[in-house]
Design a protein around this motif. Structure first.
Motif, PDB file in Angstrom:
ATOM      1  N   PHE A 254      58.029  64.085  15.194  1.00  0.00           N
ATOM      2  CA  PHE A 254      59.010  63.356  16.002  1.00  0.00           C
ATOM      3  C   PHE A 254      60.408  63.963  15.857  1.00  0.00           C
ATOM      4  N   SER A 255      60.715  64.536  14.707  1.00  0.00           N
ATOM      5  CA  SER A 255      62.007  65.200  14.526  1.00  0.00           C
ATOM      6  C   SER A 255      62.119  66.412  15.440  1.00  0.00           C
ATOM      7  N   VAL A 256      61.046  67.200  15.511  1.00  0.00           N
ATOM      8  CA  VAL A 256      61.040  68.374  16.387  1.00  0.00           C
ATOM      9  C   VAL A 256      61.159  67.953  17.855  1.00  0.00           C
ATOM     10  N   ILE A 257      60.440  66.888  18.224  1.00  0.00           N
ATOM     11  CA  ILE A 257      60.529  66.382  19.598  1.00  0.00           C
ATOM     12  C   ILE A 257      61.964  65.931  19.904  1.00  0.00           C
ATOM     13  N   GLY A 258      62.596  65.231  18.936  1.00  0.00           N
ATOM     14  CA  GLY A 258      63.973  64.776  19.129  1.00  0.00           C
ATOM     15  C   GLY A 258      64.943  65.934  19.302  1.00  0.00           C
ATOM     16  N   ILE A 259      64.773  66.975  18.473  1.00  0.00           N
ATOM     17  CA  ILE A 259      65.635  68.160  18.585  1.00  0.00           C
ATOM     18  C   ILE A 259      65.430  68.840  19.935  1.00  0.00           C
ATOM     19  N   ALA A 260      64.173  68.889  20.401  1.00  0.00           N
ATOM     20  CA  ALA A 260      63.883  69.529  21.692  1.00  0.00           C
ATOM     21  C   ALA A 260      64.544  68.755  22.842  1.00  0.00           C
ATOM     22  N   ILE A 261      64.465  67.435  22.789  1.00  0.00           N
ATOM     23  CA  ILE A 261      65.092  66.623  23.833  1.00  0.00           C
ATOM     24  C   ILE A 261      66.599  66.773  23.816  1.00  0.00           C
ATOM     25  N   LEU A 262      67.202  66.727  22.626  1.00  0.00           N
ATOM     26  CA  LEU A 262      68.646  66.886  22.496  1.00  0.00           C
ATOM     27  C   LEU A 262      69.089  68.267  22.984  1.00  0.00           C
ATOM     28  N   GLY A 263      68.316  69.302  22.607  1.00  0.00           N
ATOM     29  CA  GLY A 263      68.657  70.652  23.040  1.00  0.00           C
ATOM     30  C   GLY A 263      68.583  70.821  24.541  1.00  0.00           C
ATOM     31  N   ALA A 264      67.602  70.160  25.171  1.00  0.00           N
ATOM     32  CA  ALA A 264      67.482  70.237  26.631  1.00  0.00           C
ATOM     33  C   ALA A 264      68.634  69.516  27.320  1.00  0.00           C
ATOM     34  N   VAL A 265      69.082  68.392  26.737  1.00  0.00           N
ATOM     35  CA  VAL A 265      70.186  67.617  27.338  1.00  0.00           C
ATOM     36  C   VAL A 265      71.493  68.401  27.298  1.00  0.00           C
ATOM     37  N   ILE A 266      71.767  69.064  26.179  1.00  0.00           N
ATOM     38  CA  ILE A 266      73.039  69.789  26.050  1.00  0.00           C
ATOM     39  C   ILE A 266      72.955  71.212  26.602  1.00  0.00           C
TER      40      ILE A 266
END
Length: 269
Positions: A254-266
């Motif tokens: 879930f941490s990796v998924i969260g980082i991926a989502i945050l990276g896509a947003v920014i």
């Protein structure tokens, strides 16, 4: 097998339980829980009166395991032969069993996928479809019978001969340095496979561009210029480090998924 702890009845029980091995498949250790559950009655028999030995056997058979489900039985047969030697106080240890499982599960997965899914399944399905064209019930029956002859046959004889040849194999290599060399070799092969999987299956799309015009370069190109696939390597090592520190694989996922989502947003990915 009469002079062995494990007999034909034990192997037949493993065979029956192995049909349900996939019922407990999960994303953390994949087939490990089903693998351990399948051979658990035999482990209890081997380590009867030795609770510490049973505990160690259960723990090592709950390690990550994943192969083609029809091809798991030969690996079980070999590992049970090795567990029997450990229970009898032979010249092998638990790490050798883990190493053999790791070395066998990859090649057996490739064999199983290519034969069962890409060769046998289309052939049996084709025969079934051709028989079903006229509305005959023989079509699906023919498919099920033909496919499961190979499915169940591979499981049964794979377990039987995996155990038989596993014993012969162990007798040949025990008592010398060959088991240690084999263990080290299979560990090396496993690490090589892990390296290949990291380079080919782990992707980090760093599309963020630095610079303008002809001088513009993505972060991915910059990092790959330092060393090809360095970012997937660092990500894999980071995940490994977190798990070694005691972080659960679910939390890491879930941490990796969260980082991926945050990276896509920014706009980083």
């Amino acid at each position: 097998m009469s002079d062995k702890i494990i007999n034909k009845r034990d192997l037949n029980r493993v065979f029956r339980r192995g049909i349900a091995m996939q019922f407990s498949w999960n994303y953390e250790r994949m087939q490990a829980l089903g693998y351990c559950w399948t051979i658990l009655p035999v482990l209890k028999k081997l380590y009867k009166g030795n609770p510490d030995g049973l505990k160690k056997a259960v723990v090592r058979n709950l390690e990550f395991f994943n192969t083609h489900p029809f091809m798991a039985m030969p690996i079980m047969g070999t590992s049970l032969a090795m567990e029997e030697k450990v229970a009898e106080g032979g010249d092998i240890d638990g790490t050798s069993i883990s190493a053999i499982k790791v070395a066998m599960m990859g090649p057996f997965a490739g064999i199983g996928d290519s034969f069962f899914w890409f060769t046998l399944f289309p052939v049996c399905a084709g025969i079934g479809v051709s028989l079903s064209k006229g509305g005959s019930v023989l079509g699906p029956l023919a498919f099920l019978v033909l496919f499961n002859i190979f499915n169940l046959g591979t499981r049964y004889f794979g377990l039987k001969y995996g155990y038989k040849f596993g014993n012969e194999f162990i007798e040949k290599i025990s008592g010398g340095a060959m088991m240690q060399r084999l263990s080290e070799g299979t560990t090396l092969v496993g690490l090589m496979v892990l390296g290949v999987m990291t380079a080919t299956m782990v992707t980090v799309p760093l599309d963020f561009v630095i610079g303008e015009g002809e001088q513009a370069m993505s972060l991915k190109l910059i990092f790959d210029g330092i060393m090809p696939n360095i970012v997937p390597l660092l990500l894999t090592l980071g995940v490994y480090k977190l798990i070694k520190k005691g972080m659960s694989t679910t939390a890491v996922l879930f941490s990796v998924i969260g980082i991926a989502i945050l990276g896509a947003v920014i706009g980083l990915f």
